[in-house]
Design a protein around this motif. Structure first.
Motif, short mmCIF file in Angstrom:
data_model
loop_
_atom_site.label_atom_id
_atom_site.label_comp_id
_atom_site.label_asym_id
_atom_site.label_seq_id
_atom_site.Cartn_x
_atom_site.Cartn_y
_atom_site.Cartn_z
N LEU A 175 0.84 -1.20 0.00
CA LEU A 175 0.00 0.00 0.00
C LEU A 175 0.87 1.24 0.00
N ASP A 176 0.67 2.10 -0.97
CA ASP A 176 1.39 3.38 -1.07
C ASP A 176 2.90 3.20 -0.99
N GLY A 177 3.41 2.12 -1.55
CA GLY A 177 4.85 1.91 -1.60
C GLY A 177 5.49 1.48 -0.30
N ARG A 178 4.69 1.22 0.75
CA ARG A 178 5.26 0.77 2.01
C ARG A 178 5.70 -0.69 1.90
N PRO A 179 6.42 -1.21 2.90
CA PRO A 179 6.89 -2.61 2.81
C PRO A 179 5.74 -3.60 2.62
N LYS A 180 6.04 -4.69 1.95
CA LYS A 180 5.05 -5.73 1.66
C LYS A 180 4.54 -6.35 2.95
N GLY A 181 3.24 -6.67 2.98
CA GLY A 181 2.64 -7.32 4.14
C GLY A 181 1.90 -8.57 3.75
N LYS A 182 1.53 -9.36 4.75
CA LYS A 182 0.77 -10.59 4.56
C LYS A 182 -0.39 -10.57 5.55
N THR A 183 -1.59 -10.96 5.09
CA THR A 183 -2.75 -10.85 5.96
C THR A 183 -3.83 -11.85 5.56
N GLU A 184 -4.72 -12.13 6.49
CA GLU A 184 -5.87 -12.99 6.21
C GLU A 184 -6.92 -12.23 5.41
N ALA A 185 -7.10 -10.95 5.72
CA ALA A 185 -8.10 -10.14 5.03
C ALA A 185 -7.66 -8.68 5.03
N LEU A 186 -8.07 -7.96 4.01
CA LEU A 186 -7.78 -6.54 3.90
C LEU A 186 -9.10 -5.79 3.75
N SER A 187 -9.34 -4.84 4.65
CA SER A 187 -10.55 -4.03 4.61
C SER A 187 -10.19 -2.62 4.15
N LEU A 188 -11.01 -2.07 3.27
CA LEU A 188 -10.81 -0.71 2.76
C LEU A 188 -12.09 0.08 2.99
N MET A 189 -11.99 1.17 3.75
CA MET A 189 -13.16 1.97 4.08
C MET A 189 -13.02 3.36 3.45
N CYS A 190 -14.12 3.83 2.88
CA CYS A 190 -14.14 5.14 2.24
C CYS A 190 -14.34 6.24 3.30
N PRO A 191 -13.92 7.47 3.01
CA PRO A 191 -14.14 8.57 3.95
C PRO A 191 -15.60 8.76 4.33
N LEU A 192 -16.52 8.34 3.46
CA LEU A 192 -17.95 8.49 3.74
C LEU A 192 -18.36 7.81 5.03
N VAL A 193 -17.71 6.69 5.40
CA VAL A 193 -18.14 5.92 6.56
C VAL A 193 -17.06 5.75 7.62
N SER A 194 -15.81 6.01 7.31
CA SER A 194 -14.74 5.76 8.27
C SER A 194 -14.84 6.72 9.46
N ALA A 195 -14.75 6.15 10.67
CA ALA A 195 -14.77 6.98 11.87
C ALA A 195 -13.44 7.68 12.09
N GLU A 196 -12.40 7.23 11.41
CA GLU A 196 -11.07 7.81 11.59
C GLU A 196 -10.73 8.88 10.56
N LEU A 197 -11.43 8.89 9.43
CA LEU A 197 -11.11 9.82 8.36
C LEU A 197 -12.09 10.98 8.34
N ASP A 198 -11.56 12.16 8.03
CA ASP A 198 -12.42 13.30 7.75
C ASP A 198 -13.16 13.05 6.44
N ALA A 199 -14.35 13.62 6.31
CA ALA A 199 -15.15 13.39 5.10
C ALA A 199 -14.42 13.83 3.84
N ASN A 200 -13.49 14.77 3.97
CA ASN A 200 -12.75 15.27 2.80
C ASN A 200 -11.37 14.66 2.67
N GLU A 201 -11.09 13.62 3.45
CA GLU A 201 -9.80 12.94 3.36
C GLU A 201 -9.58 12.38 1.95
N GLN A 202 -8.37 12.54 1.44
CA GLN A 202 -8.06 12.08 0.08
C GLN A 202 -7.36 10.72 0.12
#
Length: 282
Positions: A175-202
C-alpha cells in the motif's frame, strides 16, 4: 427539476406498491419525473437509459448492488444519484441518509436536496463507495446470499468452504509503496463511513486483519462489537491511495455488501470524485 425514478420491486424492502408511492411523492413536491419498475433482467438497461436521458437526478429504490451500479454508471460528470434504501443491508443509502425508510429519504431529497460529491475506491475497475473486504472472510457473504435466496443446502456448503479457506489462502499486499505485508483479510473503508477519516480525506482507510488462531478471531469479534477493533493487536491500520494485492488464486471480496470474485492480482486506487449524490441540505 426533472428526475427519473427506477424502482426494483423485487428488492428486499421495496414492494409492489412502491412505484405508486414514488409517483405520489413526486406529485406532492411538484417535481417532473418518470417512474420505472423494470423486471430484474431489465434493471441495468433501465438504469443506463435513465442516466443517458440526462435528467437532473436519478432516484434508485433498490438494493446495494443496484445502488453501486447506478453511481458507477453516472460517475462524477453524470446526473445526481439518490440511492434510496430498498435492499437488505442498504450500506450506501444509510451512509448518505441515515437509517430511514425510502419514502422519507426521497421526500427529504426533493424538499431541499443539494449536490454532494462522493469519493470512493476502485479495485481492478470495480468501484465501491462504502467499504470493501478482500480475503477469505468475504466467503461468508456468499453463504449469506444463498441463505437469503432460500437455498439452505447451498448456504451450508458455502459456509463449510469458508471455514476450510480460513488461514489457508492469505493475501500479500503493498500500500502506497510501504513494505510488503501478509494478511488474512484486507478491509478498505471510504471517507464516507470511516470513523477515523475526515469526510474530505483524500485516501481510503486500510486495515489488515490478520488473526492467527480461533482465539484471535474471537478477540477481534469482541473488539468489533465494542468499537475498539482498530486497537486489536491483529489489526494494522493505515491510509491508502494506491495499492496492490495478490494471492495464490482468485480473491473473494465484498464490495459495498455485494460478494464478487476478483483476479489473483488486483490494483487498488482512491477516487476523489466518484459520483454526485443528491442529499438533503444540512
Amino acid at each position: 427539476m426533472r428526475v427519473e425514478v427506477v424502482v426494483n420491486i423485487a428488492s428486499g424492502s421495496v414492494g409492489k406498491d412502491a412505484p405508486a408511492q414514488a409517483e405520489a411523492i413526486l406529485a406532492a413536491h411538484g417535481v417532473e419525473g418518470r417512474v420505472h419498475a423494470p423486471s430484474e433482467g431489465e434493471l441495468n438497461a433501465c438504469l443506463r437509459a435513465a442516466i443517458d436521458s440526462r435528467p437532473d437526478a436519478v432516484l434508485v429504490v433498490a438494493g446495494d448492488g443496484t445502488a453501486r451500479a447506478a453511481a458507477e454508471m453516472a460517475g462524477p460528470d453524470g446526473p445526481m444519484i439518490a440511492p434510496l434504501p430498498g435492499g437488505t443491508m442498504n450500506m450506501l443509502p444509510h451512509a448518505l441518509y441515515g437509517v430511514v425508510p425510502w419514502p422519507e429519504a426521497m421526500a427529504a431529497c426533493l424538499e431541499n436536496g443539494q449536490t454532494r460529491m462522493i469519493s470512493g475506491g476502485e479495485i481492478n475497475g470495480r468501484v465501491f463507495f462504502v467499504a470493501a473486504i478482500l480475503g477469505s472472510p468475504a466467503l461468508w457473504a456468499e453463504a449469506r446470499e444463498a441463505a437469503r435466496a432460500g437455498r439452505a443446502d447451498l448456504a451450508l456448503m458455502r459456509a463449510r468452504r469458508a471455514l476450510r479457506r480460513a488461514f489457508s489462502g492469505r493475501l500479500r499486499y503493498v500500500l502506497d509503496g510501504r513494505p510488503k505485508g501478509k494478511t488474512e483479510a484486507l478491509s478498505l473503508m471510504c471517507p464516507l463511513v470511516s470513523a477515523e477519516l475526515d469526510a474530505n480525506e483524500q485516501a481510503l482507510e486500510a486495515a489488515a486483519l490478520d488473526p492467527s488462531s480461533a482465539l484471535d478471531i474471537f478477540r477481534l469479534g469482541v473488539s468489533t462489537v465494542t468499537g475498539n477493533w482498530r486497537d486489536d493487536p491483529s489489526v494494522v491500520v493505515g491510509r491508502c491511495r494506491i495499492g496492490k494485492v495478490w494471492a495464490g488464486g482468485r480473491i473473494p471480496a465484498i464490495l459495498d455488501g455485494e460478494p464478487v470474485r476478483l483476479d489473483d492480482t488486483v490494483s487498488i486506487r482512491f477516487r476523489p470524485k466518484a459520483f454526485r449524490a443528491l442529499v438533503p441540505a444540512v
